[in-house]
Design an enzyme around this catalytic site. Structure first.
Site, PDB file in Angstrom:
ATOM      1  N   GLU A 300      20.845 -16.255  11.538  1.00 47.02           N
ATOM      2  CA  GLU A 300      22.228 -16.748  11.461  1.00 47.02           C
ATOM      3  C   GLU A 300      22.806 -17.149  12.815  1.00 47.02           C
ATOM      4  OE1 GLU A 300      23.792 -14.587   7.453  1.00 47.02           O
ATOM      5  OE2 GLU A 300      23.853 -13.379   9.277  1.00 47.02           O
TER       6      GLU A 300
HETATM    7  N1  IFG Z   1      22.709 -11.504   6.182  1.00 46.77           N
HETATM    8  C1  IFG Z   1      22.729 -11.043   7.575  1.00 46.77           C
HETATM    9  C2  IFG Z   1      22.996  -9.566   7.778  1.00 46.77           C
HETATM   10  C3  IFG Z   1      23.982  -8.993   6.773  1.00 46.77           C
HETATM   11  C4  IFG Z   1      23.527  -9.340   5.371  1.00 46.77           C
HETATM   12  C5  IFG Z   1      24.363  -8.633   4.322  1.00 46.77           C
HETATM   13  C6  IFG Z   1      20.277 -10.970   7.476  1.00 46.77           C
HETATM   14  C7  IFG Z   1      18.959 -11.127   8.189  1.00 46.77           C
HETATM   15  C8  IFG Z   1      23.571 -10.836   5.211  1.00 46.77           C
HETATM   16  N2  IFG Z   1      21.395 -11.336   8.161  1.00 46.77           N
HETATM   17  O1  IFG Z   1      20.286 -10.497   6.357  1.00 46.77           O
HETATM   18  O2  IFG Z   1      23.515  -9.365   9.097  1.00 46.77           O
HETATM   19  O3  IFG Z   1      25.290  -9.472   7.024  1.00 46.77           O
HETATM   20  O4  IFG Z   1      23.765  -8.702   3.053  1.00 46.77           O
END
Ligand code: IFG
Length: 482
Positions: A300
């Site tokens: 992200e």
């Molecule tokens: N995606 C984000 C996490 C967390 C997650 C919550 C990943 C690798 C959503 N990154 O999962 O930091 O916010 O379900």
């Protein structure tokens, strides 16, 4: 349990050969002989409280009791065999880890009252026969996000002690994010004192001292659990940026962040101080981490251009190798230059792999499977689940269990194993951790350990139900519907 194949062991062992008419009953005069001091001590510590028996550790084969023998190096380093005769239970393995897993299986073959902390009535009976067992995947993990909400060492130790009963052998600690930095770093002290001072919702946060982290590593190692520390970068870095103005492009530190948005932060790819920061942080974390991996996140990074992301990853991954460790990154790292032995942790859907995963596969990465629609433990079980998120869908126990890791990726892909992450945006208490983790983590544990041919949902569901009394003895506030 009448015969050995009527067991409720989770993960289900690879081979179970019952010997009807034979059974072992642990008596007060039993003794334990172990070639491994740690395995013998662990077994005694688990059996003495519920039985009330002395269970001395002896050097000679006991006339009646349990033997843990370093013998029979199987095809897999964690392989063990477990033989149950009328007067003796014998566990054999070429490694201490294998003996530890044989002990976990033996404890699950004993009545569930073995998990009680006080003396229980017997009989402590195990049906006769033989078990030969070995894991399908070497990396069988759980992740705890201690950044969004901080959890102290006692909570983490309990988390580790419980998952080791299911032969999980990795705890991935998500130590840094936008909302909190959770490990003291001597060269950059404000990371913990400023970056660790809050959390989602504005609570007090917290962090582990170097000594507390080392203590967690030792506690986990005694249960054959390897700690994988994650320092997420270049995104998910507001906590570090809020602690050091010089890390920010404009030299101004943003305020601490207590919300739940993602993708708004980035280290400054074109400032040299960034690379000194990363090198010194990775150096200190690596020095405190005996395990082979350092996880550098990489997910992200929406505020980092793709070019900057590649520049950054191409410069920082060699710093992990230079620190003597192997890189793990979320699978967005796939297109960046590959470091030897790199693992890409896949968190997309199990139904639709994406370009970053294809890039990781093309580079020859090993893949750690964490498909978010299958094993993200922060997903709600169903619409009624009071905590958790649902962006990847609802995950009931069957959804977590009923898939085959070998089917997700193209043939020939190198699957390192499976890991179930627990993100903690909505997880505030130990009871919240329990609710989301049990019973889905034992489902993932079986998925990562047992042969696909032995896995069948109705059978697993029945075995799982037999574990509820064990969870009750352990005080685990598990989710009751499945
Ligand atoms: N995606 C984000 C996490 C967390 C997650 C919550 C990943 C690798 C959503 N990154 O999962 O930091 O916010 O379900």
């Amino acid at each position: 349990m009448t015969t050995l194949d009527a067991h409720a062991v989770v993960p289900v062992p690879a081979e179970v050969h019952p010997e009807p008419g034979v059974s072992f009953q642990l008596r007060p005069d039993a003794a334990i002989r172990s070639d491994s001091a740690s395995a013998g001590a662990y077994l005694a510590e688990r059996l003495r409280p519920p039985t009330g028996y002395p269970l001395p550790l002896v050097d000679a084969p006991p006339a009646h009791g349990i033997e843990l023998l370093r013998a029979g190096a199987g095809v897999h380093p964690e392989e063990y065999s477990l033989w149950v005769d009328a007067e003796r239970v014998t566990i054999r393995s070429g490694t201490d880890a294998g003996l530890f897993y044989g002990v976990q299986t033996l404890l699950q073959l004993l009545p569930s009252t073995v998990e009680a902390g006080t003396v229980q009535a017997g009989p402590w009976t195990v049906p006769g026969g033989r078990i030969v067992d070995r894991p399908r995947y070497a990396y069988r993990g759980a992740m705890l996000d201690v950044s969004r909400h901080f959890f102290g060492v006692e909570v983490v130790r309990r988390f580790v002690d419980r998952l080791s009963r299911y032969k999980i052998n990795v705890l991935h600690l998500h130590l840094s994010d936008d909302q909190g930095w959770r490990l003291a770093v001597d060269a950059w002290p404000r990371l913990a004192t400023v970056g660790g001072a809050s959390q989602v919702g504005g609570g007090g946060g917290g962090h582990y001292s170097r000594e507390e982290y080392a203590g967690l590593v030792e506690y986990a190692a005694a249960r054959h659990v390897t700690i994988v520390p994650e320092i997420d970068m270049p995104g998910h870095t507001n906590a570090a940026l809020s602690a050091y103005p010089e890390l920010n492009a404009d030299g101004i530190a943003p305020p601490p962040y207590t919300g739940v948005d993602v993708g708004f932060s980035s280290l400054s790819v074109d400032k040299e101080v960034t690379y000194r920061f990363v090198r010194e942080v990775i150096g200190e974390v690596a020095a405190l981490t005996p395990g082979p991996y350092i996880h550098i996140g990489g997910d992200e990074a929406q505020s980092t251009t793709p070019e900057d992301y590649r520049t950054f990853m191409d410069r920082v991954q060699p710093l992990v190798t230079a620190a003597g460790k192997t890189v793990i990154g979320w699978h967005q790292i796939g297109p960046a230059a590959r470091e030897p032995g790199r693992i890409a942790q896949y968190w997309g859907s199990s139904e639709s792999p994406d370009d970053d995963l294809r890039a990781a596969l093309a580079q020859g990465d090993r893949i750690l499977l964490s498909p978010s629609n299958r094993v993200y433990l922060d997903m709600k079980y169903d619409a009624a689940t009071p905590i958790g998120l649902d962006w990847a869908g609802h995950i009931d126990v069957r959804t977590a269990y009923d898939w085959d890791p070998a089917e997700i990726l193209p043939a020939g892909a190198d699957v390192a194993g499976v890991e179930a992450p627990l993100w903690t945006e909505t997880v505030e208490t130990p009871a919240d951790i329990d609710r989301l983790t049990y019973p889905r983590l034992p489902a993932v544990a079986e998925l990562a350990w047992s042969p696909q041919r032995s896995r069948y949902w109705p059978d697993f569901r029945a075995r799982l139900a037999a574990h509820e009394p064990r969870w009750a003895h352990l005080g685990i506030e598990f989710h009751p519907e499945y």
